[in-house]
Design a protein around this motif. Structure first.
Motif, PDB file in Angstrom:
ATOM      1  N   ASP A   1      -6.089   1.820  -7.879  1.00 38.09           N
ATOM      2  CA  ASP A   1      -5.361   3.084  -8.070  1.00 38.09           C
ATOM      3  C   ASP A   1      -3.857   2.847  -8.192  1.00 38.09           C
ATOM      4  O   ASP A   1      -3.045   3.522  -7.540  1.00 38.09           O
TER       5      ASP A   1
ATOM      6  N   THR B   1       0.838  -1.195   0.000  1.00 37.46           N
ATOM      7  CA  THR B   1       0.000   0.000   0.000  1.00 37.46           C
ATOM      8  C   THR B   1       0.872   1.244   0.000  1.00 37.46           C
ATOM      9  O   THR B   1       1.717   1.434   0.886  1.00 37.46           O
ATOM     10  N   GLY B   2       0.678   2.071  -1.043  1.00 39.98           N
ATOM     11  CA  GLY B   2       1.356   3.359  -1.105  1.00 39.98           C
ATOM     12  C   GLY B   2       2.841   3.304  -1.351  1.00 39.98           C
ATOM     13  O   GLY B   2       3.563   4.241  -1.013  1.00 39.98           O
TER      14      GLY B   2
ATOM     15  N   ASP C   1      -2.324  -1.511  -3.757  1.00 41.16           N
ATOM     16  CA  ASP C   1      -3.242  -0.411  -3.450  1.00 41.16           C
ATOM     17  C   ASP C   1      -2.471   0.902  -3.460  1.00 41.16           C
ATOM     18  O   ASP C   1      -1.570   1.111  -2.650  1.00 41.16           O
ATOM     19  N   THR C   2      -2.836   1.772  -4.386  1.00 38.11           N
ATOM     20  CA  THR C   2      -2.213   3.104  -4.535  1.00 38.11           C
ATOM     21  C   THR C   2      -0.695   3.021  -4.632  1.00 38.11           C
ATOM     22  O   THR C   2       0.030   3.834  -4.062  1.00 38.11           O
TER      23      THR C   2
ATOM     24  N   GLN D   1       2.898   2.753  -7.110  1.00 41.13           N
ATOM     25  CA  GLN D   1       3.430   3.217  -8.385  1.00 41.13           C
ATOM     26  C   GLN D   1       4.529   2.255  -8.831  1.00 41.13           C
ATOM     27  O   GLN D   1       5.387   1.885  -8.025  1.00 41.13           O
TER      28      GLN D   1
END
Length: 269
Positions: A264, A108-109, A184-185, A187
């Motif tokens: 995302d 996540t992130g 999740d989110t 890159q």
């Protein structure tokens, strides 16, 4: 007397009852599965935390340069959360980041950057064997006779084909069968795969040298027959075919018979 327990918001209520009446109750804390918070930005620290499984939160901005891939085996469930900080996992164009081999991975992130896998090049084909030389012609056996011609050399052998280059897949994450991955989110930036180059074909073998012609026999007066003709050299042959290049798949993520969920998530070269 009956006895019962009930979990309430991370605590356990223990009560004793007799004849329908509540005699007493106590509360005891149940240790929750606390997240491990990482503040050191080293690969060794992350690797050790991943090997234990569970939830891993970052307590500050970090860039972690990977020196090898981290494997999430079938007995592991790992949840890594950047916790709102800038957290970068960097493959430095030299290694894949994660191989999820039957386990569960949630990220996540996190930025997954410059993971790379390169397939091995194919092996070169062996060279063909050279052709055998021709037989020498016999010398003339009578005065004034001509020598016999030499025989032709044999053709060289064909070179062997090169082998196929190896497949490369999943520059950042390779998801093996039976695994579960949730992104999740996150890159994914600059992750890549390069398949192996096919091996070069082997050189064709050289043709064998033609045999030498036999000598002619002389008369007693000094003149003699002609020498035999030399044999023709054998033909060289074509080199072997080059091997095929390997397949490349999933520059960032490769999924094989597994479950993956993306929310995302952005991909960029």
């Amino acid at each position: 007397m009956a006895r019962w327990t009930r979990a309430v918001w991370g605590a356990v209520l223990v009560a004793s009852m007799s004849g329908g009446g509540l005699l007493g109750a106590t509360m005891s804390e149940v240790p929750a599965s606390a997240a491990e918070v990482l503040t050191a930005c080293t690969f060794d620290v992350l690797s050790a935390a991943v090997s234990e499984g569970g939830t891993i939160d970052y307590g500050g901005a970090c860039t972690v340069t990977f020196t090898s891939q981290l494997t999430i085996g079938s007995s592991l469930s790992v949840d890594i959360d950047a916790n709102g900080y800038s957290v970068v996992f960097d493959g430095d164009h030299s290694t894949r980041l994660f191989d999820v081999d039957g386990g569960t991975l949630t990220l996540t992130g996190v930025e997954l950057r410059t993971g790379r896998v390169a397939g091995a090049d194919g092996m070169g084909g062996s060279s063909g064997s050279p052709g055998d030389p021709g037989m020498n012609g016999s010398n003339a056996s009578v005065a004034g006779g001509n020598g016999e011609a030499g025989t032709s050399g044999a053709n060289g052998g064909a070179g062997a084909a090169g082998t196929t280059g190896a497949t490369a897949a999943g520059g950042a994450i390779y998801v093996d069968p039976g695994s579960t991955v949730t992104l999740d989110t996150d890159q994914l930036l600059g992750d890549s795969v390069t398949a192996g180059t096919g091996g070069a074909g082997g050189h064709g073998g050289a043709g064998g040298q033609g045999g030498t012609g036999g000598n002619g026999a002389e008369f007693t007066s000094g003149t003699g027959g002609a020498g035999g003709a030399g044999g023709t050299g054998g033909d060289g042959v074509a080199g072997g075919a080059g091997g095929d290049g390997g397949d490349a798949a999933g520059g960032a993520v490769y999924v094989k018979d597994a479950s993956i969920s993306l929310t995302d998530v952005s991909f960029s070269t």
